[in-house]
Design an enzyme around this catalytic site. Structure first.
Site, PDB file in Angstrom:
ATOM      1  N   HIS A   1       0.849  -1.186   0.000  1.00  0.00           N
ATOM      2  CA  HIS A   1       0.000   0.000   0.000  1.00  0.00           C
ATOM      3  C   HIS A   1       0.881   1.231   0.000  1.00  0.00           C
ATOM      4  O   HIS A   1       1.921   1.243   0.650  1.00  0.00           O
ATOM      5  CB  HIS A   1      -0.918   0.011   1.230  1.00  0.00           C
ATOM      6  CG  HIS A   1      -2.085   0.922   1.060  1.00  0.00           C
ATOM      7  ND1 HIS A   1      -1.998   2.265   1.332  1.00  0.00           N
ATOM      8  CD2 HIS A   1      -3.333   0.686   0.607  1.00  0.00           C
ATOM      9  CE1 HIS A   1      -3.170   2.809   1.065  1.00  0.00           C
ATOM     10  NE2 HIS A   1      -4.002   1.889   0.623  1.00  0.00           N
TER      11      HIS A   1
ATOM     12  N   GLU B   1      -7.938  -4.855  -0.323  1.00  0.00           N
ATOM     13  CA  GLU B   1      -8.454  -5.594  -1.482  1.00  0.00           C
ATOM     14  C   GLU B   1      -8.392  -7.104  -1.275  1.00  0.00           C
ATOM     15  O   GLU B   1      -9.196  -7.842  -1.837  1.00  0.00           O
ATOM     16  CB  GLU B   1      -7.652  -5.242  -2.740  1.00  0.00           C
ATOM     17  CG  GLU B   1      -7.595  -3.770  -3.058  1.00  0.00           C
ATOM     18  CD  GLU B   1      -8.949  -3.164  -3.343  1.00  0.00           C
ATOM     19  OE1 GLU B   1      -9.923  -3.909  -3.495  1.00  0.00           O
ATOM     20  OE2 GLU B   1      -9.022  -1.932  -3.380  1.00  0.00           O
TER      21      GLU B   1
HETATM   22  N1  COA Z   1       3.945  -7.495  -4.597  1.00  0.00           N
HETATM   23  C1  COA Z   1       5.292  -7.555  -4.750  1.00  0.00           C
HETATM   24  N2  COA Z   1       6.094  -6.494  -4.606  1.00  0.00           N
HETATM   25  C2  COA Z   1       5.524  -5.334  -4.278  1.00  0.00           C
HETATM   26  C3  COA Z   1       4.140  -5.198  -4.089  1.00  0.00           C
HETATM   27  C4  COA Z   1       3.350  -6.350  -4.257  1.00  0.00           C
HETATM   28  N3  COA Z   1       2.019  -6.297  -4.099  1.00  0.00           N
HETATM   29  N4  COA Z   1       3.851  -3.928  -3.785  1.00  0.00           N
HETATM   30  C5  COA Z   1       5.009  -3.263  -3.765  1.00  0.00           C
HETATM   31  N5  COA Z   1       6.023  -4.115  -4.084  1.00  0.00           N
HETATM   32  C6  COA Z   1       7.445  -3.801  -4.166  1.00  0.00           C
HETATM   33  C7  COA Z   1       7.768  -3.133  -5.491  1.00  0.00           C
HETATM   34  O1  COA Z   1       8.078  -4.076  -6.492  1.00  0.00           O
HETATM   35  C8  COA Z   1       8.915  -2.261  -5.127  1.00  0.00           C
HETATM   36  O2  COA Z   1      10.062  -3.067  -5.063  1.00  0.00           O
HETATM   37  P1  COA Z   1      11.504  -2.513  -5.520  1.00  0.00           P
HETATM   38  O3  COA Z   1      11.886  -1.577  -4.419  1.00  0.00           O
HETATM   39  O4  COA Z   1      12.334  -3.731  -5.601  1.00  0.00           O
HETATM   40  O5  COA Z   1      11.309  -1.816  -6.835  1.00  0.00           O
HETATM   41  C9  COA Z   1       8.611  -1.827  -3.689  1.00  0.00           C
HETATM   42  O6  COA Z   1       7.758  -2.855  -3.160  1.00  0.00           O
HETATM   43  C10 COA Z   1       7.878  -0.501  -3.629  1.00  0.00           C
HETATM   44  O7  COA Z   1       6.780  -0.590  -4.531  1.00  0.00           O
HETATM   45  P2  COA Z   1       5.992   0.655  -5.119  1.00  0.00           P
HETATM   46  O8  COA Z   1       5.145   0.203  -6.274  1.00  0.00           O
HETATM   47  O9  COA Z   1       6.932   1.779  -5.348  1.00  0.00           O
HETATM   48  O10 COA Z   1       5.093   0.998  -3.889  1.00  0.00           O
HETATM   49  P3  COA Z   1       3.944   2.008  -3.901  1.00  0.00           P
HETATM   50  O11 COA Z   1       3.775   2.400  -2.507  1.00  0.00           O
HETATM   51  O12 COA Z   1       4.155   3.058  -4.899  1.00  0.00           O
HETATM   52  O13 COA Z   1       2.735   1.116  -4.473  1.00  0.00           O
HETATM   53  C11 COA Z   1       0.810  -0.193  -4.694  1.00  0.00           C
HETATM   54  C12 COA Z   1       1.605   0.776  -3.799  1.00  0.00           C
HETATM   55  C13 COA Z   1      -0.542  -0.452  -4.039  1.00  0.00           C
HETATM   56  C14 COA Z   1       0.560   0.435  -6.082  1.00  0.00           C
HETATM   57  C15 COA Z   1       1.604  -1.515  -4.834  1.00  0.00           C
HETATM   58  O14 COA Z   1       1.876  -2.045  -3.560  1.00  0.00           O
HETATM   59  C16 COA Z   1       0.884  -2.533  -5.701  1.00  0.00           C
HETATM   60  O15 COA Z   1       0.939  -2.448  -6.928  1.00  0.00           O
HETATM   61  N6  COA Z   1       0.183  -3.533  -5.059  1.00  0.00           N
HETATM   62  C17 COA Z   1      -0.560  -4.514  -5.795  1.00  0.00           C
HETATM   63  C18 COA Z   1      -1.867  -3.966  -6.290  1.00  0.00           C
HETATM   64  C19 COA Z   1      -2.887  -3.772  -5.171  1.00  0.00           C
HETATM   65  O16 COA Z   1      -3.074  -4.648  -4.326  1.00  0.00           O
HETATM   66  N7  COA Z   1      -3.573  -2.593  -5.204  1.00  0.00           N
HETATM   67  C20 COA Z   1      -4.599  -2.257  -4.252  1.00  0.00           C
HETATM   68  C21 COA Z   1      -4.194  -1.117  -3.368  1.00  0.00           C
HETATM   69  S1  COA Z   1      -5.388  -0.841  -2.086  1.00  0.00           S
END
Ligand code: COA
Length: 362
Positions: A254, A309
């Site tokens: 998140h 979710e």
């Molecule tokens: N599975 C695996 N790795 C994950 C992850 C997940 N669900 N969520 C984050 N990461 C990892 C990223 O790959 C990244 O790794 P890196 O440092 O090696 O590049 C690191 O954690 C940071 O990720 P980032 O996308 O920059 O975090 P964020 O805070 O910007 O993103 C989300 C938040 C929600 C977009 C992201 O966690 C995600 O895409 N989750 C899956 C989709 C989801 O469940 N969405 C519903 C949100 S309520």
């Protein structure tokens, strides 16, 4: 002027709000001063009142909101005609966005009001159910004025009143997901409102933003993940492979919560109350545990836990709501938060106009 580049506006405070507060480190979510755990047993109508008006409703206030939501549920012949005319392959979120956009009549002009907010909130479940039944070639039902907002939503898919346990589970989900600070769709709604555009335009923007899989589309991804895993023994292998390929696990991580999402905890509690020995729930609980373990091992230091979710998908599955309806149902809840944000933006408005850093040729 102070200028700083922050990808995805991470860490930037773009507005002041008294609607909700998220403490991502402690895993706390507050609506208008009340912790989400305290609001677990609130009805949709009561929680909507709290978000719109800023204080808890009396019994009469809640009745009044219920009556009004009831009054505005029906679709006009024009809305029905649009829903029938859209291509069959169009997904429900796109259909919803289109019909909401068609409401752009002077009644909704600036400045936004609670009455306008009520009207949009009331009609969204009807649009979703009507469109779903058209595409599925099923009978179409008119709203039942005797039922509560959530009961009526479920009723309109089948023409049968839902059981108390089913309506209760969905109501908990909808109350817990009504509002969540400056998320992408609330931001979209506020940006549109900041130009003094009408409420319908703000909500159309928000629905378009909600549709993306990184925001509102995750529950369907969670079901796909659980289906792919199928049995507990396969969980480690499937998850490990996905992480090695650099894929994200849907339902985890998140932007704000760097610990357990309090909404996921509340939903998990609700599921455990209503169910006993359900293999699908057992699998979800196992996958959650395994995924957190593997995320800690393979993505150390990122603090990745279950988000709302994950358990939303489990709750929708337990009440047999098809996955096509996950994001639309999330939208039917979040409309309350969006409208509350638009109302707040309108009260103290400044147009959003960030800058970009030019990295092209000179
Ligand atoms: N599975 C695996 N790795 C994950 C992850 C997940 N669900 N969520 C984050 N990461 C990892 C990223 O790959 C990244 O790794 P890196 O440092 O090696 O590049 C690191 O954690 C940071 O990720 P980032 O996308 O920059 O975090 P964020 O805070 O910007 O993103 C989300 C938040 C929600 C977009 C992201 O966690 C995600 O895409 N989750 C899956 C989709 C989801 O469940 N969405 C519903 C949100 S309520």
């Amino acid at each position: 002027m102070f200028c700083m580049f922050s990808e995805g506006l991470k860490g930037i405070v773009a507005a002041q709000t008294s609607i909700s507060h998220i403490d991502g480190k402690e895993g706390i979510l507050i609506y208008r001063g009340y912790e989400i755990g305290e609001l677990n047993h609130m009805s949709f109508e009561e929680a909507a009142f709290l978000l719109w008006y800023g204080y808890l409703p009396t019994e009469e206030d809640a009745m009044e909101i219920k009556k009004k939501l009831n009054t505005y549920r029906e679709l006009t012949p024009a809305m029905k005609a649009i829903l029938h005319s859209l291509p069959e392959e169009m997904d429900i979120m796109s259909a919803l966005r289109t019909v909401i956009s068609s409401l752009g009549i002077p009644e909704y002009n600036w400045k936004p009001t609670i009455e306008q907010s009520l009207r949009l909130t009331a009609v969204i479940p009807t649009i979703i159910a009507y469109r779903f039944n058209i595409v599925m070639n099923r009978p179409l039902f008119e709203p039942d004025t005797e039922l509560s907002h959530v009961e009526n939503y479920l009723y309109m898919f089948t023409g049968k009143s839902p059981s108390k346990a089913v309506a209760d589970a969905l109501e908990t989900y909808m109350v817990l997901t009504m509002e969540h600070g400056m998320n992408a769709s609330a931001f979209s709604a506020r940006v549109t409102a900041s130009t003094e555009s009408d409420l319908v335009s703000s909500i159309t923007s928000a629905i378009g933003t909600m549709k993306g899989p990184l925001h509102g589309g995750a529950p369907s991804g969670v079901i796909d993940l659980l289906n792919e895993i199928g049995v507990a023994e396969k969980a480690e292998n499937v998850i490990r492979k996905k992480l090695l390929k650099g894929e994200k696990l849907m339902g985890f991580g998140h932007r704000v919560y760097k610990t357990h999402d309090p909404r996921a905890i509340a939903l998990r509690k609700k599921l455990l109350e209503n169910k006993g020995g359900d293999p699908a729930l057992d699998l979800a609980l196992f996958v959650e545990k395994k995924a957190i373990e593997l995320l800690a091992e393979m993505k150390p230091g990122r603090s990745l836990y279950t988000n709302v979710e994950f358990y939303a998908a489990a709750i929708m599955k337990s009440i047999n709501l098809p996955s096509d309806l996950f994001t639309p149902t999330f939208t039917a809840a979040r409309i309350v938060g969006w409208t509350a944000h638009v109302l707040e933006q309108a009260e103290n408005n400044t147009i959003f106009r960030p800058q970009s850093e030019y990295i092209g040729k000179r």
